[in-house]
Design a protein around this motif. Structure first.
Motif: not given
Ligand SMILES: [Fe+2]
Ligand SMILES: [Fe+2]
Length: 260
Positions: A8, A39-40, A150, A175, A177
């Motif tokens: 991520d 996604e982030n 994820h 997901h 991290h």
């Protein structure tokens, strides 16, 4: 075929670090193809079309997403049209975008599949059934297959790793991290890691400013979580694979970015 998968990418620090360093990383590690979870990117949640283009320009070949897919609605037309970005395959069938794609690495075709977990996460369709269906659709179209799972729970991640062992090149988690220390080749030959970690500021709580998360937690205060800045690292995994599709090696990748 040497594949770099980056976890991520979080906020501006993660985005800028990828954009500034990926060319050199590709070169240094003789990487043929780069897949990254995006996604982030946009302030910690979602991805804008400009950021999508910036990551591809910097050398990312395929982008995966996750539970923050819909935070930036401007990405929807890109999800609809591009073959270089995918969304989780086990979302409702009417969700915009594709759940898997293929990319020509020059040495052969890599299929990339994105799946969401169901443990401690919002309800989605069964990832096991979804990936069975997709592997049938891929058939002989790919030389290698990467699954970005994820998900929150390590047990959930281990289970899908075992479910897909020997059937795909790699199952790599995103997901949470935080990189896990379980990088391995499973008994039937698939490369696996529960979570490859994030590309972002590690002096943080999962990429967010520590004081803000603490204040919210200790005082139930309505605090906005901003993306942190310090100790930026790029985390991921490098897979080396020949033919047939099972990998020769998997190694953890981590690069600390000097911010001075
Ligand atoms: Fe996520
Ligand atoms: Fe994330």
């Amino acid at each position: 075929m040497r594949l770099l998968f980056l976890g991520d990418i979080v906020g501006k620090p993660g985005y800028q670090a990828v954009c500034s360093h990926l060319a050199e990383i590709r070169d240094h590690n003789q990487i043929d193809v780069v897949v990254a979870n995006a996604e982030n990117v946009d302030n910690g949640s979602g991805l804008t079309p400009d950021q999508y283009r910036g990551l591809l320009d910097s050398g990312v070949d395929v982008l995966t997403m996750g539970d923050h897919l819909t935070r930036c609605s401007a990405i929807s037309p890109v999800l609809k049209e591009s073959r270089q970005i995918i969304r989780p395959a086990n979302l409702p069938t009417k969700a915009v975008g594709m759940g898997w794609t293929t990319f020509d690495t020059g040495a052969g075709k890599l299929a990339v599949i994105s799946l969401l977990g169901r443990v401690y996460m919002r309800p989605v369709d069964c990832p096991f059934h979804a990936v069975d269906r997709i592997l049938g659709e891929i058939g002989e179209q790919a030389d290698w297959i990467l699954v970005d799972f994820h998900a929150e729970a390590t047990g959930d991640k281990q289970l899908i790793g075992r479910f897909l062992d020997g059937r795909v090149t790699a199952v790599l988690g995103t997901h949470t991290h935080v990189p896990t220390a379980d990088t391995c080749i499973l008994p039937k030959g698939t490369a696996f890691q529960c979570d490859v970690g994030m590309c972002g500021p590690h002096e943080s709580i999962l990429g967010r400013k520590i004081e803000q998360v603490l204040k919210h937690t200790l005082h139930a205060a309505p605090v906005r979580f901003h993306v942190a800045n310090d100790d930026v690292r790029l985390c991921g995994a490098i897979i080396d694979a020949g033919s047939p599709m099972l990998p020769r090696t998997i190694e953890r990748f981590e690069k600390r970015i000097d911010q001075r």
